[in-house]
Design an enzyme around this catalytic site. Structure first.
Site, PDB file in Angstrom:
ATOM      1  CG  ASN A  92      -0.264  -0.023   2.507  1.00  7.00           C
ATOM      2  OD1 ASN A  92       0.365   0.969   2.880  1.00  7.00           O
ATOM      3  ND2 ASN A  92      -0.334  -1.139   3.214  1.00  7.00           N
TER       4      ASN A  92
ATOM      5  N   PRO B  66      -2.697 -11.382  10.734  1.00  4.08           N
ATOM      6  CG  PRO B  66      -0.644 -11.574  11.843  1.00  4.08           C
ATOM      7  CD  PRO B  66      -1.324 -11.854  10.528  1.00  4.08           C
TER       8      PRO B  66
HETATM    9  O1  C5P Z   1      -8.784  -2.178  11.097  1.00  8.32           O
HETATM   10  P1  C5P Z   1      -7.970  -1.019  10.608  1.00  8.32           P
HETATM   11  O2  C5P Z   1      -6.920  -1.431   9.609  1.00  8.32           O
HETATM   12  O3  C5P Z   1      -8.758   0.148  10.162  1.00  8.32           O
HETATM   13  O4  C5P Z   1      -7.215  -0.520  11.936  1.00  8.32           O
HETATM   14  C1  C5P Z   1      -6.189   0.396  11.884  1.00  8.32           C
HETATM   15  C2  C5P Z   1      -5.327   0.242  13.099  1.00  8.32           C
HETATM   16  O5  C5P Z   1      -5.029  -1.111  13.359  1.00  8.32           O
HETATM   17  C3  C5P Z   1      -3.990   0.903  12.914  1.00  8.32           C
HETATM   18  O6  C5P Z   1      -3.546   1.348  14.170  1.00  8.32           O
HETATM   19  C4  C5P Z   1      -3.122  -0.221  12.388  1.00  8.32           C
HETATM   20  O7  C5P Z   1      -1.748   0.002  12.660  1.00  8.32           O
HETATM   21  C5  C5P Z   1      -3.671  -1.394  13.152  1.00  8.32           C
HETATM   22  N1  C5P Z   1      -3.601  -2.663  12.434  1.00  8.32           N
HETATM   23  C6  C5P Z   1      -2.714  -3.641  12.852  1.00  8.32           C
HETATM   24  N2  C5P Z   1      -2.679  -4.857  12.215  1.00  8.32           N
HETATM   25  C7  C5P Z   1      -3.526  -5.125  11.198  1.00  8.32           C
HETATM   26  C8  C5P Z   1      -4.423  -4.120  10.759  1.00  8.32           C
HETATM   27  C9  C5P Z   1      -4.442  -2.915  11.388  1.00  8.32           C
HETATM   28  O8  C5P Z   1      -1.949  -3.405  13.775  1.00  8.32           O
HETATM   29  N3  C5P Z   1      -3.468  -6.302  10.600  1.00  8.32           N
END
Ligand code: C5P
Length: 408
Positions: free
Chosen positions: A211, A306
């Site tokens: 990304n 994860p």
């Molecule tokens: O669920 P989402 O991706 O929107 O959540 C964002 C938050 O979760 C961010 O703080 C991101 O660093 C963390 N995150 C994570 N591991 C993932 C997905 C998101 O630590 N696999």
């Protein structure tokens, strides 16, 4: 090794054989994340070269008061204004005398006179010069004005005599510098963990799912926490950014590697998950580059990665006291972030407005809403560095107060 992360030191090297120890001092300060800018006096230049100082400090060395280039690039006022501490090492009997009298007849003395920054001197001179009542009185006067002093030590002198006058060793001066900065570091003794950047998930040896995260916000947070005195571990996906000074940076590619590195870094007091972790990875990454055989494109089967933030928030007896996540939202920002806070089990969510026109993605600035279990707080639009500094200050306040909600 991050005790001096982001600290800016102006090092005045005056004339004395001990100037060689200042080269070592620069190296040690920089190893600990500090930045050193040097002023070399005419006397100092008899003992070490501007090139040695420039090479070790990786900065320009200043020596001329009336140099048009020096003054246009960096006036003598700015030299001291931009430093948090001025270290005079070696401090000759002459420069101590000039400092006492408030003389300003070269760049070093002018910068010192023009400064209101804390000063640490490391005297170095012949034992008779050191014992001379004039020198002793000068040092007393300087100390009474708040100047800090380290050494000199007793021992054999370059001039063949024995006694006090040898400049303190680089390690001792470093200790004094660290002690100066540690005094008021609000996160001293704490361990902070930060994730940053994207993750790359292999499809085959040449292709990946990634990304556009630049890592700017996460890296800025790691540096801000280190500046506040925390031992900081940054686990970063692939970015073009330099490792922040004084931060232990672990580079990883995939979400699974990022999680393993984070778990290995526990325990910590605070974890800030700013990485844009890929939600999915290829279920069966291919060992060989996939070929364009026939016309049907291969089907990409994905599996979930994860959730690092959720894992850290559920880490049982090694759960960080404060777990902070980010959320990129385009609408119903606060409601969505509150739902995410509950789902992930973290303490705070910093919700970013990434709606069209907000300019957040890849940009320099962020609009943040800080959400905890109790409520929400909206921060004015500010740069990512300012967001990092504000978050760092809030973390320090919370850990030191033992309070974990915005409203209590
Ligand atoms: O669920 P989402 O991706 O929107 O959540 C964002 C938050 O979760 C961010 O703080 C991101 O660093 C963390 N995150 C994570 N591991 C993932 C997905 C998101 O630590 N696999």
């Amino acid at each position: 090794m991050s005790s001096l992360a982001g600290k800016r030191i102006l090092l005045v090297v005056s004339g004395g054989i001990a100037a060689y120890k200042s080269l070592e001092l620069i190296r040690r300060v920089r190893e600990r994340g500090g930045a050193v800018r040097c002023i070399l006096t005419e006397g100092g230049a008899q003992f070490v070269t501007p090139l040695s100082l420039a090479a070790l400090s990786e900065d320009k060395v200043y020596s001329e008061l009336f140099s048009l280039t020096d003054e246009s690039e960096m006036g003598h006022i700015r030299l001291s204004r931009e430093a948090e501490l001025i270290v005079v090492a070696p401090a000759s009997a002459d420069i101590l005398a000039k400092m006492t009298q408030g003389r300003a007849d070269d760049l070093a003395t002018t910068a010192l006179l023009a400064s209101d920054k804390p000063v640490l001197v490391a005297p170095a001179m012949n034992v008779r010069m050191w014992e001379n009542p004039a020198t002793q009185a000068n040092l007393e006067t300087l100390k009474a004005r708040g100047v800090r002093s380290i050494g000199p030590n007793e021992g054999d002198m370059a001039c063949g005599e024995y006694g006090f006058g040898r400049m303190a060793e680089a390690a001792e001066i470093l200790d004094a510098i660290e002690a100066f900065f540690a005094r008021d570091a609000p996160l001293a003794g704490r361990h902070a963990l930060v994730t940053s950047g994207p993750t790359f998930e292999a499809i085959d040896p040449v292709r990946f799912i990634g990304n556009r995260s630049s890592g700017r916000q996460g890296h800025a947070i790691a540096l801000a926490l280190a500046r506040l005195g925390a031992r900081t571990t940054l686990v970063s996906g692939p970015t073009a950014l330099k490792d922040p000074a004084g931060v232990e940076t672990l580079r990883v590619e995939t979400a699974q590697e990022m999680l393993a590195a984070c778990e290995a870094a526990l325990p910590c007091d605070v974890a800030v998950c700013a990485a844009a972790v890929s939600d999915w990875r290829a279920k069966e990454p291919q060992a060989q580059k996939m070929k364009k055989n026939g016309k049907t494109p291969p089907e990409l089967v994905l599996t979930a990665n994860p959730d690092i933030l959720a894992c850290l928030a559920a880490a049982g007896n090694v759960r960080p006291r404060l777990v902070v996540g980010f959320a990129a939202e385009t609408q119903n920002i606060v409601e969505n972030a509150q739902a995410k806070l509950a789902k992930k089990g973290c303490d705070w969510i910093l919700a970013n407005d990434v709606s069209e026109g907000s300019g957040t993605f890849g940009g320099e600035a962020n609009t943040i809403h800080l959400i905890d279990g109790q409520g929400a707080e909206t921060w004015p639009r500010m740069s990512k560095d300012d967001v990092a500094a504000k978050l760092g200050a809030r973390i320090a306040e919370t850990l030191n107060a033992g309070v974990e909600t915005l409203t209590s």
